[in-house]
Design an enzyme around this catalytic site. Structure first.
Site, PDB file in Angstrom:
ATOM      1  N   ARG A 103      57.805  30.454  70.451  1.00 20.03           N
ATOM      2  CA  ARG A 103      58.216  29.492  69.420  1.00 20.03           C
ATOM      3  C   ARG A 103      56.983  29.119  68.602  1.00 20.03           C
ATOM      4  NH1 ARG A 103      60.535  23.502  70.781  1.00 20.03           N
ATOM      5  NH2 ARG A 103      58.373  23.188  71.397  1.00 20.03           N
ATOM      6  N   THR A 107      56.706  25.526  62.918  1.00 17.17           N
ATOM      7  CA  THR A 107      58.059  25.609  62.338  1.00 17.17           C
ATOM      8  C   THR A 107      59.150  25.445  63.404  1.00 17.17           C
ATOM      9  OG1 THR A 107      58.169  27.988  62.700  1.00 17.17           O
ATOM     10  CG2 THR A 107      57.239  27.252  60.598  1.00 17.17           C
ATOM     11  N   ASP A 203      54.686  21.547  78.777  1.00 17.53           N
ATOM     12  CA  ASP A 203      54.833  22.959  78.388  1.00 17.53           C
ATOM     13  C   ASP A 203      54.982  23.799  79.659  1.00 17.53           C
ATOM     14  OD1 ASP A 203      53.840  24.911  75.748  1.00 17.53           O
ATOM     15  OD2 ASP A 203      54.052  25.760  77.757  1.00 17.53           O
ATOM     16  N   ASP A 206      52.549  26.765  80.132  1.00 18.08           N
ATOM     17  CA  ASP A 206      51.190  26.332  80.468  1.00 18.08           C
ATOM     18  C   ASP A 206      51.117  25.813  81.900  1.00 18.08           C
ATOM     19  OD1 ASP A 206      50.556  26.987  77.892  1.00 18.08           O
ATOM     20  OD2 ASP A 206      50.217  24.935  77.200  1.00 18.08           O
TER      21      ASP A 206
HETATM   22  O1  LIG Z   1      64.497  25.791  72.550  1.00 13.24           O
HETATM   23  P1  LIG Z   1      63.269  26.108  71.772  1.00 13.24           P
HETATM   24  O2  LIG Z   1      62.898  25.017  70.807  1.00 13.24           O
HETATM   25  O3  LIG Z   1      63.325  27.442  71.113  1.00 13.24           O
HETATM   26  O4  LIG Z   1      62.027  26.104  72.775  1.00 13.24           O
HETATM   27  C1  LIG Z   1      62.067  26.591  74.054  1.00 13.24           C
HETATM   28  C2  LIG Z   1      61.131  27.745  74.228  1.00 13.24           C
HETATM   29  O5  LIG Z   1      59.771  27.308  74.195  1.00 13.24           O
HETATM   30  C3  LIG Z   1      59.107  27.689  75.393  1.00 13.24           C
HETATM   31  O6  LIG Z   1      58.469  28.913  75.270  1.00 13.24           O
HETATM   32  P2  LIG Z   1      57.099  29.090  74.452  1.00 13.24           P
HETATM   33  O7  LIG Z   1      57.389  29.382  73.014  1.00 13.24           O
HETATM   34  O8  LIG Z   1      56.221  27.909  74.718  1.00 13.24           O
HETATM   35  O9  LIG Z   1      56.488  30.405  75.072  1.00 13.24           O
HETATM   36  P3  LIG Z   1      55.796  30.641  76.497  1.00 13.24           P
HETATM   37  O10 LIG Z   1      56.919  30.830  77.464  1.00 13.24           O
HETATM   38  O11 LIG Z   1      54.991  31.870  76.285  1.00 13.24           O
HETATM   39  O12 LIG Z   1      54.963  29.441  76.831  1.00 13.24           O
HETATM   40  C4  LIG Z   1      60.226  27.771  76.401  1.00 13.24           C
HETATM   41  O13 LIG Z   1      59.903  28.518  77.541  1.00 13.24           O
HETATM   42  C5  LIG Z   1      61.351  28.357  75.603  1.00 13.24           C
HETATM   43  O14 LIG Z   1      61.302  29.774  75.533  1.00 13.24           O
HETATM   44  O1  LIG Z   2      59.429  20.540  76.249  1.00 17.15           O
HETATM   45  C1  LIG Z   2      59.240  21.747  75.990  1.00 17.15           C
HETATM   46  C2  LIG Z   2      59.763  22.363  74.843  1.00 17.15           C
HETATM   47  C3  LIG Z   2      59.534  23.684  74.631  1.00 17.15           C
HETATM   48  N1  LIG Z   2      58.783  24.375  75.523  1.00 17.15           N
HETATM   49  C4  LIG Z   2      58.261  23.790  76.619  1.00 17.15           C
HETATM   50  O2  LIG Z   2      57.587  24.460  77.415  1.00 17.15           O
HETATM   51  N2  LIG Z   2      58.497  22.497  76.824  1.00 17.15           N
HETATM   52 MG   LIG Z   3      55.000  27.560  76.215  1.00 19.70          MG
END
Ligand SMILES: O=P(O)(O)OC[C@H]1O[C@H](OP(=O)(O)OP(=O)(O)O)[C@H](O)[C@@H]1O
Ligand SMILES: O=c1cc[nH]c(=O)[nH]1
Ligand SMILES: [Mg+2]
Length: 212
Positions: A103, A107, A203, A206
């Protein structure tokens, strides 16, 4: 779309520990793994089976086994990987496909950076794994992708969901012919101005794997 919030004291107990900012990565990974197995029990309630007969030491017995084609489990990288072992423990014969999605933090739009799944998903039941359902953009794109390849139905297993994300998915797939279910341990209050779930757990990627 069907939403199931799993109401169980063990789920609540593990989720509380997962949310705690003092929980370190190794413990977070273990709790996420255990939680998924509990959620998967409910999420697979509609898994397709076929009738079989087996011979016990005493007599034939009627039973079932998983139907073919076997279900496809799809973790959304990165954070969804932390849910894979907990899911395949319950469904060891499932196949696994991968979607890498991120994500954009300004944006809040999801981008796909990796796809490794069967080309033809006709008749397949798909279980998408992603700990966080925030705006719903990531999950909506994943579901579109799977339906585009012919998936028969999609069940998303999320550790946490925001009302905004549920509403977004509901609207995006309203009137669609193919079933969608979301199974989660909790529906939180809201999203904050950065698109994070509140109170949430921070997150997820993370906390599982470290800050990138
Ligand atoms: O419902 P949304 O608003 O689309 O957000 C949720 C997304 O964000 C996070 O991933 P992230 O983009 O942080 O990637 P990562 O798993 O590599 O940390 C999470 O694991 C989802 O995939
Ligand atoms: O709260 C949130 C939203 C998006 N992605 C995450 O990892 N945590
Ligand atoms: Mg993430």
């Amino acid at each position: 779309m069907q939403t199931l919030i799993v109401d169980h004291p063990l789920v609540a107990h593990k989720l509380t520990a997962l949310r705690d900012a003092r929980t370190d990565s190794p413990t977070f990974r273990r709790l996420a793994d255990e939680l998924v197995t509990l959620l998967a029990y409910e999420a697979t309630r509609d898994v397709q089976v076929t009738d079989v007969t087996v011979d016990t030491p005493l007599a034939p017995a009627q039973g079932v086994r998983l139907a073919r084609p076997v279900p496809l489990v799809v973790p959304i990288l990165r954070a969804g990987l932390g849910m894979l072992d907990g899911m395949t423990r319950l469904l060891p014969t499932a196949e696994v496909g991968f979607l890498g999605m991120i994500r954009d933090e300004s944006t809040l739009k999801a981008q796909t950076y990796a796809t490794r799944l069967p080309e033809d998903l006709s008749g397949r039941q798909c279980y998408v794994l992603d700990p966080m359902l925030a705006t719903g953009g990531t999950l909506a794109a994943a579901i579109e992708f799977l339906f585009g390849r012919g998936a028969r139905d999609v069940t998303a297993i999320c550790l946490l969901a925001a009302p905004e994300g549920i509403a977004y998915l509901d609207e995006a797939f309203r009137g669609g012919e193919r079933p969608i279910r979301v199974v989660t341990a909790a529906l939180d209050e809201r999203l904050n101005e950065n698109g994070y779930i509140v109170p949430g757990l921070g997150d997820a990627g993370d906390r599982l794997y470290g800050v990138v």
